[in-house]
Each structure stands twice: as C-alpha cells, then as structure tokens.
Design an enzyme around this catalytic site. Structure first.
Site, PDB file in Angstrom:
ATOM      1  N   LYS A 171       0.848  -1.202   0.000  1.00 38.90           N
ATOM      2  CA  LYS A 171       0.000   0.000   0.000  1.00 38.90           C
ATOM      3  C   LYS A 171       0.878   1.246   0.000  1.00 38.90           C
ATOM      4  O   LYS A 171       0.614   2.201  -0.729  1.00 38.90           O
ATOM      5  CB  LYS A 171      -0.880  -0.017   1.255  1.00 38.90           C
ATOM      6  CG  LYS A 171      -1.473   1.315   1.629  1.00 38.90           C
ATOM      7  CD  LYS A 171      -2.419   1.215   2.799  1.00 38.90           C
ATOM      8  CE  LYS A 171      -1.821   1.477   4.165  1.00 38.90           C
ATOM      9  NZ  LYS A 171      -1.398   2.864   4.431  1.00 38.90           N
ATOM     10  N   ASN A 172       1.929   1.225   0.852  1.00 39.34           N
ATOM     11  CA  ASN A 172       2.723   2.431   1.047  1.00 39.34           C
ATOM     12  C   ASN A 172       3.760   2.669  -0.046  1.00 39.34           C
ATOM     13  O   ASN A 172       4.540   3.605   0.026  1.00 39.34           O
ATOM     14  CB  ASN A 172       3.354   2.421   2.444  1.00 39.34           C
ATOM     15  CG  ASN A 172       2.273   2.523   3.523  1.00 39.34           C
ATOM     16  OD1 ASN A 172       1.117   2.845   3.224  1.00 39.34           O
ATOM     17  ND2 ASN A 172       2.629   2.239   4.763  1.00 39.34           N
TER      18      ASN A 172
ATOM     19  N   ASP B 239       4.200   0.129  12.237  1.00 35.31           N
ATOM     20  CA  ASP B 239       3.030  -0.632  11.756  1.00 35.31           C
ATOM     21  C   ASP B 239       3.081  -2.115  12.152  1.00 35.31           C
ATOM     22  O   ASP B 239       2.140  -2.849  11.900  1.00 35.31           O
ATOM     23  CB  ASP B 239       2.946  -0.537  10.223  1.00 35.31           C
ATOM     24  CG  ASP B 239       2.936   0.895   9.772  1.00 35.31           C
ATOM     25  OD1 ASP B 239       1.884   1.517   9.813  1.00 35.31           O
ATOM     26  OD2 ASP B 239       4.008   1.410   9.395  1.00 35.31           O
TER      27      ASP B 239
ATOM     28  N   ARG C 134      -8.789  -0.645   3.701  1.00 34.53           N
ATOM     29  CA  ARG C 134      -7.871   0.398   3.240  1.00 34.53           C
ATOM     30  C   ARG C 134      -6.498  -0.192   2.926  1.00 34.53           C
ATOM     31  O   ARG C 134      -5.781   0.315   2.056  1.00 34.53           O
ATOM     32  CB  ARG C 134      -7.699   1.481   4.306  1.00 34.53           C
ATOM     33  CG  ARG C 134      -8.881   2.399   4.467  1.00 34.53           C
ATOM     34  CD  ARG C 134      -8.499   3.617   5.274  1.00 34.53           C
ATOM     35  NE  ARG C 134      -7.188   4.086   4.882  1.00 34.53           N
ATOM     36  CZ  ARG C 134      -6.292   4.630   5.703  1.00 34.53           C
ATOM     37  NH1 ARG C 134      -6.565   4.786   6.961  1.00 34.53           N
ATOM     38  NH2 ARG C 134      -5.121   5.019   5.244  1.00 34.53           N
TER      39      ARG C 134
ATOM     40  N   CYS D  87      -5.316   7.250   8.970  1.00 35.90           N
ATOM     41  CA  CYS D  87      -5.690   6.668  10.259  1.00 35.90           C
ATOM     42  C   CYS D  87      -5.538   7.675  11.383  1.00 35.90           C
ATOM     43  O   CYS D  87      -4.691   8.558  11.335  1.00 35.90           O
ATOM     44  CB  CYS D  87      -4.805   5.456  10.537  1.00 35.90           C
ATOM     45  SG  CYS D  87      -5.341   4.010   9.632  1.00 35.90           S
TER      46      CYS D  87
ATOM     47  N   ARG E 190      -0.562  14.002  13.002  1.00 34.80           N
ATOM     48  CA  ARG E 190      -0.098  13.801  11.639  1.00 34.80           C
ATOM     49  C   ARG E 190      -0.040  15.109  10.842  1.00 34.80           C
ATOM     50  O   ARG E 190      -0.729  15.278   9.833  1.00 34.80           O
ATOM     51  CB  ARG E 190      -0.955  12.750  10.932  1.00 34.80           C
ATOM     52  CG  ARG E 190      -0.968  11.436  11.694  1.00 34.80           C
ATOM     53  CD  ARG E 190      -1.548  10.320  10.904  1.00 34.80           C
ATOM     54  NE  ARG E 190      -0.631   9.853   9.883  1.00 34.80           N
ATOM     55  CZ  ARG E 190      -0.913   8.850   9.057  1.00 34.80           C
ATOM     56  NH1 ARG E 190      -2.058   8.243   9.138  1.00 34.80           N
ATOM     57  NH2 ARG E 190      -0.046   8.479   8.162  1.00 34.80           N
TER      58      ARG E 190
HETATM   59  N1  EPU Z   1       5.461  14.348  10.859  1.00 37.38           N
HETATM   60  C1  EPU Z   1       5.436  15.679  11.187  1.00 37.38           C
HETATM   61  N2  EPU Z   1       5.303  16.591  10.172  1.00 37.38           N
HETATM   62  C2  EPU Z   1       5.191  16.227   8.872  1.00 37.38           C
HETATM   63  C3  EPU Z   1       5.223  14.846   8.540  1.00 37.38           C
HETATM   64  C4  EPU Z   1       5.351  13.923   9.560  1.00 37.38           C
HETATM   65  O1  EPU Z   1       5.538  16.053  12.358  1.00 37.38           O
HETATM   66  O2  EPU Z   1       5.064  17.106   7.993  1.00 37.38           O
HETATM   67  C5  EPU Z   1       5.570  13.337  11.953  1.00 37.38           C
HETATM   68  C6  EPU Z   1       4.302  12.479  12.028  1.00 37.38           C
HETATM   69  O3  EPU Z   1       3.288  13.122  12.752  1.00 37.38           O
HETATM   70  C7  EPU Z   1       4.818  11.235  12.696  1.00 37.38           C
HETATM   71  C8  EPU Z   1       6.255  11.116  12.151  1.00 37.38           C
HETATM   72  O4  EPU Z   1       6.588  12.409  11.649  1.00 37.38           O
HETATM   73  O5  EPU Z   1       4.861  11.417  14.084  1.00 37.38           O
HETATM   74  C9  EPU Z   1       6.419  10.100  11.051  1.00 37.38           C
HETATM   75  O6  EPU Z   1       5.516  10.341  10.004  1.00 37.38           O
HETATM   76  P1  EPU Z   1       5.820   9.944   8.488  1.00 37.38           P
HETATM   77  O7  EPU Z   1       5.750  11.176   7.679  1.00 37.38           O
HETATM   78  O8  EPU Z   1       7.089   9.157   8.447  1.00 37.38           O
HETATM   79  O9  EPU Z   1       4.609   9.023   8.168  1.00 37.38           O
HETATM   80  P2  EPU Z   1       3.655   9.063   6.898  1.00 37.38           P
HETATM   81  O10 EPU Z   1       4.437   9.280   5.662  1.00 37.38           O
HETATM   82  O11 EPU Z   1       2.490   9.946   7.156  1.00 37.38           O
HETATM   83  C10 EPU Z   1       3.886   6.527   6.313  1.00 37.38           C
HETATM   84  C11 EPU Z   1       2.921   5.393   6.176  1.00 37.38           C
HETATM   85  C12 EPU Z   1       2.453   4.945   7.553  1.00 37.38           C
HETATM   86  C13 EPU Z   1       3.675   4.529   8.365  1.00 37.38           C
HETATM   87  C14 EPU Z   1       4.679   5.693   8.442  1.00 37.38           C
HETATM   88  C15 EPU Z   1       5.955   5.331   9.151  1.00 37.38           C
HETATM   89  C16 EPU Z   1       1.874   5.821   4.075  1.00 37.38           C
HETATM   90  C17 EPU Z   1       0.654   6.190   3.324  1.00 37.38           C
HETATM   91  N3  EPU Z   1       1.783   5.806   5.388  1.00 37.38           N
HETATM   92  O12 EPU Z   1       3.140   7.592   6.929  1.00 37.38           O
HETATM   93  O13 EPU Z   1       1.628   3.822   7.347  1.00 37.38           O
HETATM   94  O14 EPU Z   1       3.275   4.177   9.650  1.00 37.38           O
HETATM   95  O15 EPU Z   1       5.003   6.137   7.106  1.00 37.38           O
HETATM   96  O16 EPU Z   1       6.597   4.300   8.491  1.00 37.38           O
HETATM   97  O17 EPU Z   1       2.901   5.514   3.485  1.00 37.38           O
HETATM   98  C18 EPU Z   1      -0.159   2.373   7.736  1.00 37.38           C
HETATM   99  O18 EPU Z   1       0.178   1.785   6.704  1.00 37.38           O
HETATM  100  O19 EPU Z   1      -1.039   1.928   8.525  1.00 37.38           O
HETATM  101  C19 EPU Z   1       0.474   3.645   8.064  1.00 37.38           C
HETATM  102  C20 EPU Z   1      -0.007   4.492   8.969  1.00 37.38           C
END
Ligand code: EPU
Length: 455
Positions: free
Chosen positions: A40-41, A327, A435, A137, A142
C-alpha cells in the site's frame, strides 16, 4: 456526521459505516497459504509518480485495497486515464493532465493522506496544486509542516484557505538544500517527487530510507531521474528537464507480511505468506524469533508458525528503517499478551498509536499504556518529546468481545485477537481494514477461520 471528529475524520467515516461486521468464533488456528501483493505504502506513491511522466506508465502487483481506489479516483480528477490490465496491473495515460476544483478533489480524497504528495507533480505540470483536508488513520496529529516547508524551499507559494491549501509556482521550482527535522517517510517522498523535475540539484538531509522509498527511487530512475543515496540519510537529486513513464512491479507489502506472521503466532497457526521476502523483513524476523515464533524462508515466500512451547516477552522500540516499524507493533502486541512475562513496546514514531490496546484489555489482556513513555527506562537512542509505552503482562486468556475497528493496524490486531479468543466476537467497521489489507475476508476463509461476514 460526528461533531467530535474533524472534517477529515468524518470524511473517512463512510468507508467504515457500511454494515460491515464480522462475527468470529475464536480458538481455531489459522493454517494455509495466502499471497501478498504490492505494498500500500509504495503502490499509492508510485501511482502519483506516474503524473511526472510524459509517456504512459504501468504498475504491476497493485493491491485491490480502498487506498488504491482513492488515488485512482484522484488521478482521474486530474485527467489521468487509469485502466486495468491483467492481475493487478494498472496503466496510466498522463497525456491530458488538467487542473481540478477543491470540491472534486475533496470528493475523492476523504480517507487518504496521499493527496499531499500530488503537490510537486502538479506544480510541475500545471503551475498550481490544491490540497484538501487530509484523512488517514487516527493515530496522532499527523501534521504536514515538513511537506509545506520543503515545498516553500523549492520556490512554491503556499496559501491556506477554508477549503484547503492552494500552492502556486508561476516561475517553476528550483533545487534546494533541505534538512528534515525527522526522517519522515511522506516528506522524503514529497522531496523526491518534487526535486526530480526542479531546476538544479537538491540535497535532502535526514531522509527516510524505508524499502518503499528505495522502490520509489527505483521507479523515478526508470523514468529518467538522477538520484543518489549517500551515507547518513543524505539523498542527492539532480533535476532533469523531462521524465518518461515507467513499468514496474511494486515491492511486496511488508506490513501485511508482519501482520499475518503475528496472526500465525497468536492463533497457534501455520501460515505460508507467498510473495514475502527476507531482506526487507530482517528486523521483524529477529523479533519474531526472540518472541518464540518459527519461520522458514523459501524461494517464493516465508512460512510462519507457532512451534509450541511458551512465548517469551520482549522490549522493543518502534523506529524508522532499519528499526522495528511502527506498523508492526499492533499485531505483535496481541502475541505478547500470550508471552510468559512482561513485555514493553515503546511507540516512538506516532504519539497516539496504542489506543487499540483498550479493546484488548476488554478481551482480557493486561496492558498498561504510559502516555509519556517510561522516562527511567534505559533507551537505545534519545527520541523526540513524545513517545508512549505499552507494558504487557502475559499470558492472559482472551475472550470474545464486541469491537469497532478504530484504525487500520489496530483493527487487524483486534481481528486476530478475536480469532484466538475463547467464544464469539463481533468486529464492526471492517471497511477500515479494506484500506490496507487486500481481500481480507477471502484470506481468512482460505486460512480456515471460523466466521460469518455480514458485509
Ligand atoms: N510528521 C510531522 N510533520 C510532517 C510529517 C510527519 O511532524 O510534515 C511526523 C508524524 O506526525 C509522525 C512522524 O513524523 O509522528 C512520522 O511520520 P511519516 O511522515 O514518516 O509518516 P507518513 O508518511 O504519514 C507513512 C505510512 C504509515 C507509516 C509511516 C511510518 C503511508 C501512506 N503511510 O506515513 O503507514 O506508519 O510512514 O513508516 O505511506 C499504515 O500503513 O497503517 C500507516 C499508517
């Protein structure tokens, strides 16, 4: 409309509000073979990358999950023609990309965080991008500050309004020196998808280096990008004038593999996960083995099973790659309720990702969540201000309960807890699980689970 939820959370609701409950009779080991497809990611990001190509792209092994449908819908709003090929293949024709209105974008984006990644490609193609309220989620605030700061550094102007965010770059985007405050997966993808066509070179420091990011880089290289991954989380991107489409098979879904591995352990089962590969799973496999799980790595997948004997407690911290993924902790915690002793799981990536343990406690687990972590506990690496810790005392007998799925990974945990519990459980809001878990009902059926699905 639930007044206690944000607009994005309410938008996420419809997926889970259909009559989609499953009645599970627990206690039967899950046994058999299931296949995982593209992550998915990765798949959702690869779909956005297609927007950067002047010629068509083909993505193989795309999972049939609702997050993919969301991105597909969004691409069509922007004029990309998406067609199905054989077995999970998607083709993208980007010859007629056009601007879209907030209302149309909103109608498709509701439950996903992917729309933020459209910024760079749309700014390159159209000189502007509109981003609605983001879903995803409910596992913390976030925020998207890293994304917007990076886009400003590339030369974009960001205007926020009640409808969402409007970005413009009338003079085009230029390379930048960007240092992320934290190795965010999404922000790293944002920088990659923007820098490849920006004028000049971009240096990204403190980048995320998850396998899904490496796969995205592989796709961008196929398209004509010049990206080098340097030591110490530095990525250099030399902007090019144009990119072609790509043909690529998506990396397998590591999160789904870890989920089914934990399901095998929790239910005393034996599951062969076709499509799983060792290299990307090493950190998980180490922990799985320490807890007492058995696995066998084969050419075309990995077999996971409970070899008998007592499960052992562990202390783990979730982390960015190559650490133990955030995850993976939720399904593993269900297994840890059956370990003999006290386990500790520090969640250091998100500030609110242990709420799902409440339902496990209702089922008989003994889990205490420390909302600010355990300050006196010896730590491998100092983390950010927020972290939570779950202290799990086992083994505890689990019994059936009525549970409403709160989020994707928490929901899967509830599902496997119910599958191992004594008696019946009713799990509602199963749409959330769609999802990220492809054909979950068919897979449960193939593994011999005892359930009635009221979908
Ligand atoms: N963060 C910030 N500011 C930002 C972006 C992120 O403070 O602008 C913080 C977030 O709040 C969090 C941390 O940085 O505390 C990490 O967030 P990250 O940006 O790495 O996560 P993401 O890109 O939003 C993806 C996956 C998640 C997975 C995380 C970590 C997707 C669509 N989602 O999220 O997957 O947990 O990376 O590996 O790729 C899932 O699949 O269930 C899922 C939530």
């Amino acid at each position: 409309m639930n007044p206690l939820l944000t607009a994005a959370q309410n938008a996420a609701e419809p997926l889970g509000t259909k009559s989609d409950s499953i009645v599970i009779t627990g206690g039967k080991p899950l046994k058999g073979t299931i296949a995982v497809r593209g992550a998915k990611n990765l798949a959702t990001k690869a779909m956005v990358a297609a927007l950067l190509g002047d010629t068509p792209s083909t993505l193989k092994d795309v999972p049939d999950i609702s997050d993919v449908q969301v991105v597909r819908g969004l691409l069509s709003v922007y004029g990309v023609k998406v067609t199905d090929g054989a077995r999970g293949e998607l083709h993208f024709d980007t010859s007629k990309v056009e601007s879209a209105h907030f209302a149309d974008i909103d109608a498709h984006a509701g439950a996903s965080r992917i729309p933020i990644l459209f910024c760079g490609p749309l700014l390159h193609r159209l000189g502007e991008a509109r981003i609605p309220d983001l879903g995803g989620c409910r596992i913390g605030d976030r925020p998207i500050d890293f994304h917007l700061d990076a886009l400003r550094q590339f030369g974009a102007t960001v205007d926020k309004s009640y409808e969402g965010i409007h970005l413009t770059a009338p003079d085009g985007l230029h390379g930048a020196e960007i240092a992320l405050p934290y190795p965010s997966v999404g922000a790293t993808e944002q920088v990659l998808l923007t820098a490849v066509l920006a004028k000049g070179t971009t240096e990204l420091k403190n980048a995320a280096i998850e396998p899904e990011i490496m796969d995205l880089i592989a796709i961008l290289q196929k398209m004509g990008a010049i990206i080098s991954v340097e030591p110490n989380r530095v990525i250099l991107i030399e902007g090019v004038d144009r990119l072609d489409g790509y043909t690529h098979r998506a990396l397998f879904d590591r999160n789904e593999v870890a989920s089914w591995a934990s399901a095998a352990l929790v239910t005393h089962g034996d599951i062969f996960v076709e499509g799983a590969k060792q290299a990307e799973m090493m950190t998980f496999l180490n922990v799985f083995r320490k807890v007492g799980g058995a696995f066998d790595i084969q050419e075309n997948g990995i077999r996971f099973w409970h070899p008998g004997g007592n499960l052992k407690p562990v202390t783990i911290e979730t982390d960015v790659h190559p650490g133990f993924m955030t995850d993976w902790q939720q399904p593993l915690i269900v297994a840890l309720t059956q370990a003999h002793g006290v386990s500790i799981v520090h969640e250091t990536v998100y500030e609110n990702r242990l709420g799902f343990t409440e339902a496990l406690n209702e089922m008989g687990a003994q889990i205490v969540v420390h909302p600010s972590g355990l300050p006196d506990h010896p730590r491998r690496v100092a983390r950010r201000d927020f972290e939570q810790a779950a202290v799990i005392t086992g083994p505890t007998k689990l019994h059936g309960a009525n549970i409403r799925v709160p989020d994707l990974r928490g929901g899967f945990s509830h599902l496997i807890a119910a599958l191992s519990a004594e008696g019946q459980s009713v799990i509602s809001n199963m749409g959330i699980i769609d999802r990220g878990y492809e054909h979950i009902i068919d897979k449960l059926d193939a593994l011999g689970a005892d359930f009635v699905y009221e979908g």
